[in-house]
Design an enzyme around this catalytic site. Structure first.
Site, PDB file in Angstrom:
ATOM      1  N   LYS A  53       0.825  -1.208   0.000  1.00  0.00           N
ATOM      2  CA  LYS A  53       0.000   0.000   0.000  1.00  0.00           C
ATOM      3  C   LYS A  53       0.867   1.271   0.000  1.00  0.00           C
ATOM      4  CE  LYS A  53      -2.620  -0.852   3.644  1.00  0.00           C
ATOM      5  NZ  LYS A  53      -2.264  -2.223   4.111  1.00  0.00           N
ATOM      6  N   ARG A  77     -10.810   0.874   9.451  1.00  0.00           N
ATOM      7  CA  ARG A  77     -10.445  -0.537   9.522  1.00  0.00           C
ATOM      8  C   ARG A  77     -11.647  -1.419   9.818  1.00  0.00           C
ATOM      9  NH1 ARG A  77      -4.799  -1.512   9.929  1.00  0.00           N
ATOM     10  NH2 ARG A  77      -3.654   0.338  10.561  1.00  0.00           N
ATOM     11  N   ARG A 116      11.734 -11.265   5.612  1.00  0.00           N
ATOM     12  CA  ARG A 116      12.540 -10.055   5.857  1.00  0.00           C
ATOM     13  C   ARG A 116      13.613 -10.287   6.912  1.00  0.00           C
ATOM     14  NH1 ARG A 116       8.454  -5.090   5.561  1.00  0.00           N
ATOM     15  NH2 ARG A 116       7.857  -5.778   7.622  1.00  0.00           N
ATOM     16  N   ARG A 131      12.817  -9.651  12.785  1.00  0.00           N
ATOM     17  CA  ARG A 131      12.135  -8.921  13.865  1.00  0.00           C
ATOM     18  C   ARG A 131      10.896  -9.688  14.324  1.00  0.00           C
ATOM     19  NH1 ARG A 131      11.421  -3.119  11.186  1.00  0.00           N
ATOM     20  NH2 ARG A 131      10.010  -4.475  10.075  1.00  0.00           N
ATOM     21  N   ARG A 186      -2.025 -10.954  12.976  1.00  0.00           N
ATOM     22  CA  ARG A 186      -2.449  -9.701  12.349  1.00  0.00           C
ATOM     23  C   ARG A 186      -3.430  -9.961  11.221  1.00  0.00           C
ATOM     24  NH1 ARG A 186       2.934  -6.877  10.654  1.00  0.00           N
ATOM     25  NH2 ARG A 186       1.642  -5.193   9.863  1.00  0.00           N
TER      26      ARG A 186
END
Ligand SMILES: [Zn+2]
Length: 222
Positions: free
Chosen positions: A13, A88, A127, A161, A172
């Site tokens: 996004k 949201r 990542r 992380r 999430r």
């Protein structure tokens, strides 16, 4: 063009918002960033928000709406805006609608960049970040370092992380689906939803959004 940008974490996004801002001169209103800036600068709204954050509570919708309203009312957003991070859920969508109505504006479209859960996990969990310098970012699949778990630039160790761990991402995504699905149905019903396949390349997604917005703009002028 008053737009909102929807999609799961890792859908790209931010990248699209950046490009659309260049194309159409639309300010990118990222509510998360805005909230952090208000708190940092100690504005009146920031102080209000801080009390909730420090108490571990969610910042109430009307505080966020207050920030958005102020941002939309300034000259920069006179021709439109790209809202990212809000609403949201359906309740927030109603609150936003009321706020826009008071400003004599209405939503032009809700742009959804759709990416399946498996791909979100693949993108985010791959990542790796340098322990010495967090701007040194790699991806085990798409942008691997020369030697596994070692930063190319300074030889420091690379870590994953907590935010990028699969269990965190799945959680999430659960929250995202629970709240966002009804929101999508709501915008679909209102004839505002435009879906884009986030599995395509960023360039391709961008071209498609651009084409859609060009059409919407023509329709607005008619
Ligand atoms: Zn490094």
């Amino acid at each position: 063009m008053n737009l909102i940008l929807l999609g799961p974490p890792g859908a790209g996004k931010g990248t699209q918002a950046e490009r659309l801002r260049e194309d159409f001169n639309l300010p990118h209103i990222a509510t998360g960033d805005m909230l952090r800036a208000e708190v940092r600068e100690g504005t009146e709204l920031g102080e209000r928000a801080k009390r909730y954050i420090e108490a571990g509570d969610l910042v109430p919708d009307e505080v966020i709406i207050g920030m958005i309203t102020r941002r939309i009312s300034d000259g920069e957003a006179a021709d439109g805006f790209l809202l990212d991070g809000f609403p949201r859920n359906e309740q927030q969508a109603h609150a936003l609608e009321d706020a826009l109505e008071r400003l004599d504006r209405r939503l032009t479209a809700a742009l959804l960049i759709d990416v399946p859960d498996g791909e979100v996990v693949r993108r985010l969990s791959g990542r790796r970040v340098c322990v010495k310098n967090p701007t040194h970012i790699y991806h085990v699949e798409f942008d691997p370092p020369k030697h596994a778990d070692v930063c190319d630039q300074d030889g420091a160790r690379l870590i994953q992380r907590d935010d990028d761990k699969e269990t965190t991402i799945r959680r999430r995504l659960e929250v995202y689906h629970a709240h966002t699905e009804p929101l999508l149905a709501y915008y679909d019903h209102a004839g505002l939803l435009r879906r884009f396949d986030g599995l395509r390349s960023a360039e391709d997604v961008h071209a498609r959004i651009r084409a859609t917005l060009a059409t919407l703009r023509l329709e607005e002028k008619l």
